[in-house]
Design a protein around this motif. Structure first.
Motif: not given
Lengths: 176, 159
Positions: A29, A32-33, A124, A126-128, A130-132
């Motif tokens: 993936v 975008p960061l 949280r 992690g979401i910022d 883009g950790v998946y």
């Protein structure tokens, strides 16, 4: 003879397309960061009573930010490599969706390669970021900007090919 | 009589299995109720359109991955906070990229994705049209062919 030419060309094109397709990693993936500053956060650390915010961490670049968890088997695989790297370059941890006690005992058992490990039990940060999936490793430059991201365990080859050349470029840039 | 009973048992078993699998799908994600039915509809539509990053062939609505549950909670939280669908989608694409969208936007990197099927359809139609035209066989014989036909027929007659 010429009547076979067109089907042959089409077949060759199809084979080439599928060959390229087979080599692509569908799980990759693109983040975008890349090129964006490390997102804001403020959180406690896994070890000790201290806290750390994004502004402070951005100022400590260039650095590696490694996302890990005690429940993550692949993190265990890359761990010896991080231990080896730790004396040479600053590695910070992001302990993702983990329990503090479990994280502490994991570090106690296998060694702690991190200057500090941010505690993110709710995922949280992690979401910022883009950790998946863990482990993930971010390369952050002296301006606090994310320059590269590797998803999956670090290996000698990944380090040699992807991380270290970029690391050298960054440290040279910040030294001059 | 015995066979009838066996068949009935098999049917019951099959029905049971189908029911179980239906339950499993329902149980995959946590139920979430909104006070406003409009919010409920928006939530369900959004998680249907967003892709789970862990199991990439599932939407957030289908996936029971841990991260999918977190992202569903995030979507629900933002709906309750009064953010628009576009704002929520922007929030997720800013972090995970267009990858989270089952309907990626139309831009240069996705041109092949959006226009590819149409191009293939056009190419296929062209091939079918050309084949149909040449196989139609309405062409008259050439002068040389008519000559040959005549000689063949003459040979037949003289034999």
């Amino acid at each position: 003879m010429t009547r076979f030419l067109l089907p042959l060309v089409v077949l060759a094109g199809l084979v080439a397309l599928l060959a390229v397709g087979l080599r692509l990693d569908p799980a990759h993936v693109p983040s975008p960061l890349i090129g964006q500053p490390l997102p804001d956060f403020e959180t406690g650390l896994v070890q000790g009573e201290g806290r750390l915010d994004a502004q402070t961490l951005r100022a400590r670049g260039p650095l590696l930010l490694n996302v890990w968890a005690s429940w993550c088997a692949a993190c265990r695989d890359e761990h010896p490599l991080l231990m080896e790297l730790a004396p040479h370059l600053p590695i910070y941890g992001l302990n993702w969706k983990d329990e503090q006690a479990a994280a502490r005992s994991w570090l106690g058992r296998f060694g702690d390669p991190y200057r500090a490990s941010l505690h993110d039990p709710g995922g949280r940060i992690g979401i910022d970021l883009g950790v998946y999936g863990v482990p993930e490793t971010f390369l952050v430059d002296a301006q606090g900007v994310i320059r590269y991201k590797h998803v999956g365990p670090l290996t000698g080859a990944v380090l040699e090919r992807e991380i270290l050349p970029r690391w050298r470029a960054l440290t040279q840039a910040s030294a001059s | 009589m015995d066979r009838c009973a066996a068949l009935r048992r098999a049917c019951l078993l099959l029905a049971g299995l189908l029911l179980c699998s239906a339950c499993a799908t329902l149980a995959a994600i946590e139920p979430r109720e909104f006070a406003e039915s409009a919010d409920q509809a928006r939530y369900e539509a959004l998680i249907e359109e967003l892709r789970c990053l862990v199991c990439q062939n599932e939407s957030l609505a289908e996936s029971n991955a841990d991260l999918a549950a977190d992202l569903r909670a995030e979507v629900a939280g933002q709906i309750l906070a009064g953010r628009s669908d576009a704002q929520i989608v922007d929030y997720l694409t800013a972090r995970y990229g267009d990858f989270v969208l089952y309907r990626p936007p139309f831009k240069p990197v996705t041109w092949a994705l959006w226009l590819g099927p149409l191009a293939l359809l056009l190419m296929g139609s062209f091939v079918v049209w050309r084949t149909a035209r040449t196989a139609g066989g309405s062409e008259a014989l050439t002068e040389a062919e008519q000559q040959r036909l005549r000689t063949l027929l003459d040979e037949e007659d003289s034999r």
